[in-house]
Design an enzyme around this catalytic site. Structure first.
Site, PDB file in Angstrom:
ATOM      1  N   SER A   1       0.863  -1.179   0.000  1.00  0.00           N
ATOM      2  CA  SER A   1       0.000   0.000   0.000  1.00  0.00           C
ATOM      3  C   SER A   1       0.895   1.223   0.000  1.00  0.00           C
ATOM      4  O   SER A   1       2.103   1.135   0.266  1.00  0.00           O
ATOM      5  CB  SER A   1      -0.870  -0.006   1.265  1.00  0.00           C
ATOM      6  OG  SER A   1      -1.451   1.258   1.521  1.00  0.00           O
TER       7      SER A   1
ATOM      8  N   TYR B   1      -1.995  -0.863  10.363  1.00  0.00           N
ATOM      9  CA  TYR B   1      -2.003  -1.140   8.923  1.00  0.00           C
ATOM     10  C   TYR B   1      -0.684  -0.694   8.290  1.00  0.00           C
ATOM     11  O   TYR B   1      -0.084  -1.420   7.478  1.00  0.00           O
ATOM     12  CB  TYR B   1      -3.183  -0.391   8.299  1.00  0.00           C
ATOM     13  CG  TYR B   1      -3.395  -0.617   6.823  1.00  0.00           C
ATOM     14  CD1 TYR B   1      -4.094  -1.726   6.356  1.00  0.00           C
ATOM     15  CD2 TYR B   1      -2.925   0.301   5.890  1.00  0.00           C
ATOM     16  CE1 TYR B   1      -4.308  -1.921   4.997  1.00  0.00           C
ATOM     17  CE2 TYR B   1      -3.137   0.117   4.535  1.00  0.00           C
ATOM     18  CZ  TYR B   1      -3.830  -0.988   4.091  1.00  0.00           C
ATOM     19  OH  TYR B   1      -4.046  -1.178   2.747  1.00  0.00           O
TER      20      TYR B   1
END
Length: 275
Positions: free
Chosen positions: A153, A166
């Site tokens: 990401s 995350y």
């Protein structure tokens, strides 16, 4: 037909980026082993994929004239994951490409995260990626080479507010990729990561995520109101990219066009990590 004669394993294949990878690879000639949990993960609020979603992915692959094997499995369960890969490889005759795409999201300030929320995030988004690589790598080595594409990401390249767990997991995927690239290079296996900005999937298109982007509203934002805020994350004037954009990057890394590309973190981010 850049992947003609190849077999690809895709985790998180029931929808979103994983489905786009499965279908895009099939368009280029690959048979697909598609796996997904197809259920809710504790600590998350994202609407879960369902078994029918995975079946729809397989149907789309087969409609392209390619073979598809599916299995409902949790990437945190090494035994079940290994059995799914073994069965898929047995049915399709080998393995050449691995897309470790399964992942979850949740949010809270770093100092407010509950231990269970932190651990579940790392278990799925980092350990699940490692397990996917661990159970599939022997087949790529047996094949004499192959490609692994790990979905990270923009949070694997920069810090983001409200998603420290995350961000930590996605940074960890980059470290895992770099080590695996060195360890597997003697076997002809290339390992890279892709780093999407926001992608137009159910992972962001829900009230919980939209509301984080529009704290000025006292109700869940509409798609258009979400877009007004999300566009500011990116250098290019788009609020998000499409799953196929990530799939196309993965396709390139899986193909012979990238035969000498390994240990690379490839942003697919509309410039968001360069702002």
């Amino acid at each position: 037909m850049r992947l003609e004669g190849k077999v690809a394993l895709v985790t998180g294949a029931a929808r979103g980026i994983g489905r786009a990878q499965a279908v895009r690879f099939a368009q280029e000639g690959a048979d697909v082993i598609a796996v997904d949990l197809c259920d809710r993960v504790e600590t998350t609020v994202t609407p879960p994929a369902r078994p029918q979603d995975l079946a729809d992915t397989a149907r789309q692959v087969r409609d392209l004239g390619r073979r598809a094997e599916t299995c409902t499995v949790d990437v945190r369960d090494r035994t079940a994951l290994a059995a799914a890969v073994d069965a898929g490889v047995g049915a399709l005759g080998g393995l050449d490409i691995v897309c470790a795409t399964a992942g979850i999201t949740s949010s809270a300030p770093a100092l407010d995260l509950e231990s269970e929320v932190w651990q579940t995030m790392l278990d799925v988004n980092l350990t699940g990626v490692w397990l996917t690589c661990a159970v599939s790598a022997p087949y790529l080595i047996e094949r004499g080479g192959g490609a692994m594409i790990l979905t990270s990401s923009i949070a694997g390249l920069r810090g983001l507010v409200g998603v420290a767990h995350y961000t930590a997991a996605k940074h960890g995927v980059v470290g895992l990729m770099r080590s695996l690239a060195k360890e597997l290079a003697p076997h002809g296996v290339r390992v890279n990561t892709v780093h999407p900005t926001n992608v137009d999937t159910d992972m962001i298109q829900n009230d919980a995520v939209r509301s984080k982007f529009r704290p000025d509203l006292d109700r869940p934002p509409t798609r258009e109101e979400f877009a007004e805020a999300a566009v500011h994350m990116n250098m290019l004037p788009v609020p998000w990219i499409e799953p196929v954009d990530v799939a196309n990057a993965a396709l390139f890394l899986a193909s012979d066009e990238a035969r000498y590309i390994t240990a690379v973190a490839l942003p697919v981010d509309a410039g968001s990590t360069r702002r």
